[in-house]
Design a protein around this motif. Sequence first.
Motif, PDB file in Angstrom:
ATOM      1  N   VAL A   1     -98.399  64.860 -21.053  1.00 51.27           N
ATOM      2  CA  VAL A   1    -100.169  64.382 -21.867  1.00 51.27           C
ATOM      3  C   VAL A   1     -99.652  64.395 -23.006  1.00 51.27           C
ATOM      4  O   VAL A   1     -98.919  64.445 -23.770  1.00 51.27           O
ATOM      5  CB  VAL A   1    -100.720  66.077 -21.517  1.00 51.27           C
ATOM      6  CG1 VAL A   1    -101.121  66.467 -20.404  1.00 51.27           C
ATOM      7  CG2 VAL A   1     -99.674  67.033 -22.270  1.00 51.27           C
ATOM      8  N   ALA A   2    -101.097  63.528 -23.610  1.00 50.58           N
ATOM      9  CA  ALA A   2    -100.771  62.381 -24.834  1.00 50.58           C
ATOM     10  C   ALA A   2    -101.074  63.579 -26.226  1.00 50.58           C
ATOM     11  O   ALA A   2    -102.093  64.945 -25.189  1.00 50.58           O
ATOM     12  CB  ALA A   2    -102.004  61.416 -24.731  1.00 50.58           C
ATOM     13  N   ILE A   3    -100.698  64.394 -27.396  1.00 46.09           N
ATOM     14  CA  ILE A   3    -100.590  65.409 -27.698  1.00 46.09           C
ATOM     15  C   ILE A   3    -102.214  64.757 -28.707  1.00 46.09           C
ATOM     16  O   ILE A   3    -102.881  63.467 -29.363  1.00 46.09           O
ATOM     17  CB  ILE A   3     -99.846  64.939 -29.205  1.00 46.09           C
ATOM     18  CG1 ILE A   3     -98.458  65.818 -28.329  1.00 46.09           C
ATOM     19  CG2 ILE A   3    -100.466  65.365 -30.395  1.00 46.09           C
ATOM     20  CD1 ILE A   3     -97.149  66.316 -29.429  1.00 46.09           C
ATOM     21  N   PRO A   4    -102.731  65.277 -28.649  1.00 47.51           N
ATOM     22  CA  PRO A   4    -104.767  65.378 -28.842  1.00 47.51           C
ATOM     23  C   PRO A   4    -103.966  64.343 -30.356  1.00 47.51           C
ATOM     24  O   PRO A   4    -104.013  64.532 -30.903  1.00 47.51           O
ATOM     25  CB  PRO A   4    -104.658  66.617 -29.627  1.00 47.51           C
ATOM     26  CG  PRO A   4    -105.108  67.758 -28.673  1.00 47.51           C
ATOM     27  CD  PRO A   4    -102.831  66.737 -28.522  1.00 47.51           C
ATOM     28  N   GLY A   5    -104.905  63.072 -30.841  1.00 46.80           N
ATOM     29  CA  GLY A   5    -105.052  61.990 -32.083  1.00 46.80           C
ATOM     30  C   GLY A   5    -103.829  60.728 -32.015  1.00 46.80           C
ATOM     31  O   GLY A   5    -104.017  60.389 -32.830  1.00 46.80           O
ATOM     32  N   SER A   6    -102.973  61.448 -30.834  1.00 48.62           N
ATOM     33  CA  SER A   6    -101.873  60.015 -31.405  1.00 48.62           C
ATOM     34  C   SER A   6    -102.248  58.345 -30.466  1.00 48.62           C
ATOM     35  O   SER A   6    -101.044  57.652 -31.247  1.00 48.62           O
ATOM     36  CB  SER A   6    -100.644  60.731 -30.714  1.00 48.62           C
ATOM     37  OG  SER A   6    -100.671  61.221 -29.465  1.00 48.62           O
ATOM     38  N   ILE A   7    -102.701  58.782 -30.039  1.00 47.66           N
ATOM     39  CA  ILE A   7    -102.793  57.528 -29.169  1.00 47.66           C
ATOM     40  C   ILE A   7    -103.502  56.558 -30.041  1.00 47.66           C
ATOM     41  O   ILE A   7    -103.655  55.527 -30.707  1.00 47.66           O
ATOM     42  CB  ILE A   7    -104.133  57.533 -28.078  1.00 47.66           C
ATOM     43  CG1 ILE A   7    -103.139  58.089 -26.516  1.00 47.66           C
ATOM     44  CG2 ILE A   7    -104.477  56.196 -27.245  1.00 47.66           C
ATOM     45  CD1 ILE A   7    -104.138  58.684 -25.602  1.00 47.66           C
TER      46      ILE A   7
ATOM     47  N   PHE B   1    -101.214  54.508 -24.898  1.00 56.03           N
ATOM     48  CA  PHE B   1    -101.023  54.240 -25.765  1.00 56.03           C
ATOM     49  C   PHE B   1    -100.425  52.172 -25.465  1.00 56.03           C
ATOM     50  O   PHE B   1    -100.113  52.257 -24.850  1.00 56.03           O
ATOM     51  CB  PHE B   1     -99.132  55.097 -26.443  1.00 56.03           C
ATOM     52  CG  PHE B   1     -99.568  56.150 -26.426  1.00 56.03           C
ATOM     53  CD1 PHE B   1     -99.789  56.810 -27.266  1.00 56.03           C
ATOM     54  CD2 PHE B   1     -99.211  56.848 -25.135  1.00 56.03           C
ATOM     55  CE1 PHE B   1     -99.584  58.192 -28.045  1.00 56.03           C
ATOM     56  CE2 PHE B   1     -99.370  58.301 -25.948  1.00 56.03           C
ATOM     57  CZ  PHE B   1     -99.261  58.753 -27.067  1.00 56.03           C
ATOM     58  N   ASP B   2    -101.195  52.246 -26.835  1.00 58.94           N
ATOM     59  CA  ASP B   2    -100.675  50.548 -27.143  1.00 58.94           C
ATOM     60  C   ASP B   2     -98.990  50.179 -27.634  1.00 58.94           C
ATOM     61  O   ASP B   2     -98.911  50.675 -28.533  1.00 58.94           O
ATOM     62  CB  ASP B   2    -101.814  49.595 -28.223  1.00 58.94           C
ATOM     63  CG  ASP B   2    -101.618  48.433 -28.461  1.00 58.94           C
ATOM     64  OD1 ASP B   2    -100.642  47.851 -27.694  1.00 58.94           O
ATOM     65  OD2 ASP B   2    -102.290  47.636 -29.198  1.00 58.94           O
ATOM     66  N   ILE B   3     -98.644  49.699 -26.876  1.00 59.17           N
ATOM     67  CA  ILE B   3     -97.145  49.911 -27.070  1.00 59.17           C
ATOM     68  C   ILE B   3     -96.278  48.665 -25.590  1.00 59.17           C
ATOM     69  O   ILE B   3     -96.790  48.672 -24.364  1.00 59.17           O
ATOM     70  CB  ILE B   3     -96.073  51.258 -27.039  1.00 59.17           C
ATOM     71  CG1 ILE B   3     -95.206  51.198 -27.137  1.00 59.17           C
ATOM     72  CG2 ILE B   3     -96.398  52.047 -25.257  1.00 59.17           C
ATOM     73  CD1 ILE B   3     -94.329  52.995 -26.686  1.00 59.17           C
ATOM     74  N   SER B   4     -95.198  48.536 -26.250  1.00 54.14           N
ATOM     75  CA  SER B   4     -94.650  47.549 -25.891  1.00 54.14           C
ATOM     76  C   SER B   4     -93.160  47.442 -25.217  1.00 54.14           C
ATOM     77  O   SER B   4     -92.704  48.213 -27.156  1.00 54.14           O
ATOM     78  CB  SER B   4     -94.875  45.812 -26.037  1.00 54.14           C
ATOM     79  OG  SER B   4     -94.260  45.556 -27.361  1.00 54.14           O
TER      80      SER B   4
END
Length: 272
Positions: free
Chosen positions: A33-39, A75-78
């Motif tokens: 799960v994404a941590i709140p606010g991190s995205i 997430f915007d990640i490459s």
Amino acid sequence: MADTAWPGCAKSLKGVVLDMCGVLYDSGEADGVAIPGSIEAVKKLKASDLQLRFCTNETQATREKFVAKLQRLGFDISVSEVFSPAPAAVAVLKERGLRPHLLVYDGVLPEFDSVDKTSPNCVVIGDAAENFSYQNVNEAFRVLIGLEKPVLFSLGQGRYYKETDGLKLDVGVYMKALEYACDLEAEVIGKPSPMFFHSVLSDMALQPHEALMIGDDLVNDVGGAQRCGMKGVQVRTGKYRPSDERHPTVTADGTVDNLAQAVDMILNQRGH
């Protein structure tokens, strides 16, 4: 005079390096799960004038699969932005003509496809999770003890990490067991190895004082970065423990509630 303390030092930063597990997300069932606010925090950093890289000791999947998981979480990640120990280990093995016995998680095995593994003359251990059975650890021990000059590589040296169902033992525990049994010192590839941090800085073409590390692991993320001359900020998410703020040898340059708060403080200092 330039402000060198946190958060004023953010004014002169040119790059930010983020740990992943415990900072961006908590691993666990399915994708975690994404941590709140991190995205949103990652989006804000990407929209700023700062360079951004991700630095992880994750060794349970190939970089491609790991990045795909984070993309699914939003997430915007490459892949090119992510630094992890397995590809770095492959480069070292080839450079030194070493043939590894692997004690790693099945999901990361494809990273080592291009390496000769016949008649092993070293051992590589990563976060093997369930593969850390007595039989498998003992097999790695037998390989090492049978070598005239035993070489042990550890992909990171974490003590534990956090998943959604609680804390889990990490590779460092098993690294220490093999060190003790074979009376040797492992070569660590990944955080907190200075070589690992320098490879990230080199990719950004930055000097250590121009970059900031944000992580949940006080010793390996923050301490490792500080030893390279970077600033290190700890988040109170992931494996953070309140006792970290009274640690006898490592003091973070700053401690924040989460990545979102850290990013807002950085961007506020920079007038964004």
